[in-house]
Design an enzyme around this catalytic site. Structure first.
Site, PDB file in Angstrom:
ATOM      1  N   SER A   6      66.681  32.815 -59.244  1.00 24.63           N
ATOM      2  CA  SER A   6      65.765  31.681 -59.195  1.00 24.63           C
ATOM      3  C   SER A   6      64.928  31.741 -57.913  1.00 24.63           C
ATOM      4  CB  SER A   6      66.565  30.374 -59.228  1.00 24.63           C
ATOM      5  OG  SER A   6      65.699  29.302 -58.923  1.00 24.63           O
ATOM      6  N   HIS A  31      63.571  33.293 -62.749  1.00 27.34           N
ATOM      7  CA  HIS A  31      63.610  31.879 -63.119  1.00 27.34           C
ATOM      8  C   HIS A  31      62.711  31.109 -62.148  1.00 27.34           C
ATOM      9  CE1 HIS A  31      65.583  28.367 -64.968  1.00 27.34           C
ATOM     10  NE2 HIS A  31      65.593  27.839 -63.747  1.00 27.34           N
ATOM     11  N   ASP A  33      61.480  27.398 -61.036  1.00 26.22           N
ATOM     12  CA  ASP A  33      61.797  25.973 -61.101  1.00 26.22           C
ATOM     13  C   ASP A  33      60.598  25.138 -60.704  1.00 26.22           C
ATOM     14  OD1 ASP A  33      64.602  25.785 -61.842  1.00 26.22           O
ATOM     15  OD2 ASP A  33      64.969  26.922 -60.000  1.00 26.22           O
ATOM     16  N   MET A  35      59.137  21.476 -60.131  1.00 22.58           N
ATOM     17  CA  MET A  35      59.572  20.094 -59.890  1.00 22.58           C
ATOM     18  C   MET A  35      58.362  19.250 -59.506  1.00 22.58           C
ATOM     19  SD  MET A  35      62.831  21.063 -57.558  1.00 22.58           S
ATOM     20  CE  MET A  35      64.160  22.068 -58.181  1.00 22.58           C
ATOM     21  N   HIS A  64      61.071  26.735 -65.851  1.00 27.70           N
ATOM     22  CA  HIS A  64      61.899  25.549 -66.089  1.00 27.70           C
ATOM     23  C   HIS A  64      61.158  24.321 -65.577  1.00 27.70           C
ATOM     24  CE1 HIS A  64      65.966  23.443 -64.902  1.00 27.70           C
ATOM     25  NE2 HIS A  64      65.297  22.770 -65.815  1.00 27.70           N
ATOM     26  N   MET A  66      60.959  20.757 -64.673  1.00 31.29           N
ATOM     27  CA  MET A  66      61.655  19.502 -64.369  1.00 31.29           C
ATOM     28  C   MET A  66      60.556  18.500 -64.055  1.00 31.29           C
ATOM     29  SD  MET A  66      64.618  21.228 -62.099  1.00 31.29           S
ATOM     30  CE  MET A  66      63.737  22.766 -62.051  1.00 31.29           C
ATOM     31  N   MET A 135      72.364  22.577 -67.473  1.00 30.84           N
ATOM     32  CA  MET A 135      72.340  22.358 -66.018  1.00 30.84           C
ATOM     33  C   MET A 135      73.773  22.143 -65.549  1.00 30.84           C
ATOM     34  SD  MET A 135      69.235  22.645 -64.976  1.00 30.84           S
ATOM     35  CE  MET A 135      69.698  22.312 -63.290  1.00 30.84           C
ATOM     36  N   ASP A 173      72.670  26.970 -65.131  1.00 31.91           N
ATOM     37  CA  ASP A 173      71.731  26.873 -64.014  1.00 31.91           C
ATOM     38  C   ASP A 173      72.243  25.871 -62.989  1.00 31.91           C
ATOM     39  OD1 ASP A 173      69.523  26.813 -62.380  1.00 31.91           O
ATOM     40  OD2 ASP A 173      68.167  25.919 -63.851  1.00 31.91           O
TER      41      ASP A 173
END
Ligand code: DX5
Ligand code: ZN
Length: 227
Positions: A6, A31, A33, A35, A64, A66, A135, A173
């Site tokens: 990640s 990966h 992330d 946010m 991913h 979020m 998660m 994850d």
């Protein structure tokens, strides 16, 4: 079996170098992330960063989201070079349409589920997704401790996959290190997202190799595509 470092745990002053390092490490996916400071209480990076690092890596980009309003971000991330886009099941009524939109953009579609959310919420979507991301910490920050209470969800997802002869990946994850990767592999996970334990290692390559070996020895990747 998939090992996915990640980027969140990479050096934020040098995303390009971190992406290139992951590319050389023998990992399968990178990966990413995303946010938004609303769905989770942190902000990471956006499509411009993904676009800038895309030429530096041949890895599969696992994005991913979020984010509270992923619908406004699907196209920008698809254009930036995402291979898979994951949305959260907590968005409930919007999930069907989001999965459909991701597919329409020609990308793989994933669904993520937070630790407190019952796994039953993901069940109606299992025939429509390429990956179920469980998660194993509450999302928002890297470097948190693995929540063991999430393991039954991995087992349940693996059981459903066997029953339906499904082919979705079961990803874990958050807090994934060499020990928790083994536990998740035994529970049925085949895709291991890890930030701190991989990027924090002196040799990312050696760490990826070690995690792959441990996951394989514990049964990870016996089912699912790309196993
Ligand atoms: C958590 C993110 C994870 C994070 C994992 O909100 O979704 O992907 O990068 O980091 P570690 O492996 O450090 O727990
Ligand atoms: Zn993630």
């Amino acid at each position: 079996m998939i090992i996915a470092p990640s980027l969140l745990a990479g050096n934020h002053a040098e995303f390009g170098r971190a992406a290139a390092r992951a590319d050389r490490s023998g990992a399968d996916w990178l990966h990413l992330d995303i946010m938004d400071g609303h769905f989770v209480s942190n902000i990471s990076f956006g499509p411009q960063v993904v676009k800038a690092i895309r030429p530096l890596s041949r890895l599969f980009f696992d994005v991913h989201l979020m984010c509270s309003r992923p619908e406004i971000l699907l196209e920008p991330f698809a254009e930036a070079g995402a291979d898979e886009i994951i949305v959260h099941v907590e968005l409930e009524g919007q999930v069907d349409s989001l999965i459909w939109q991701v597919r329409k953009l020609g990308k793989k579609a994933g669904l993520a589920i937070n630790p407190p959310t019952p796994i039953s919420l993901a069940r109606p979507f299992l025939d429509k997704i390429d990956a179920l991301l469980i998660m194993t910490v509450n999302p928002g920050f890297g470097g948190q401790e693995f929540i063991h209470e999430t393991l039954p969800k991995v087992q349940q997802a693996a059981e459903w996959r066997r029953e339906r002869q499904g082919s979705y990946h079961i990803s874990v994850d958050g807090g994934i290190n060499f020990q928790t990767a083994a536990e998740c592999a035994r529970a049925g996970a085949d895709t291991f997202v890890a930030g701190t334990s991989l990027f924090g290692a002196r040799s990312l390559k050696a760490a990826v190799k070690r995690m792959r070996k441990i996951a394989r020895a514990n049964g990870g990747g016996l089912a699912g595509p790309g196993a």
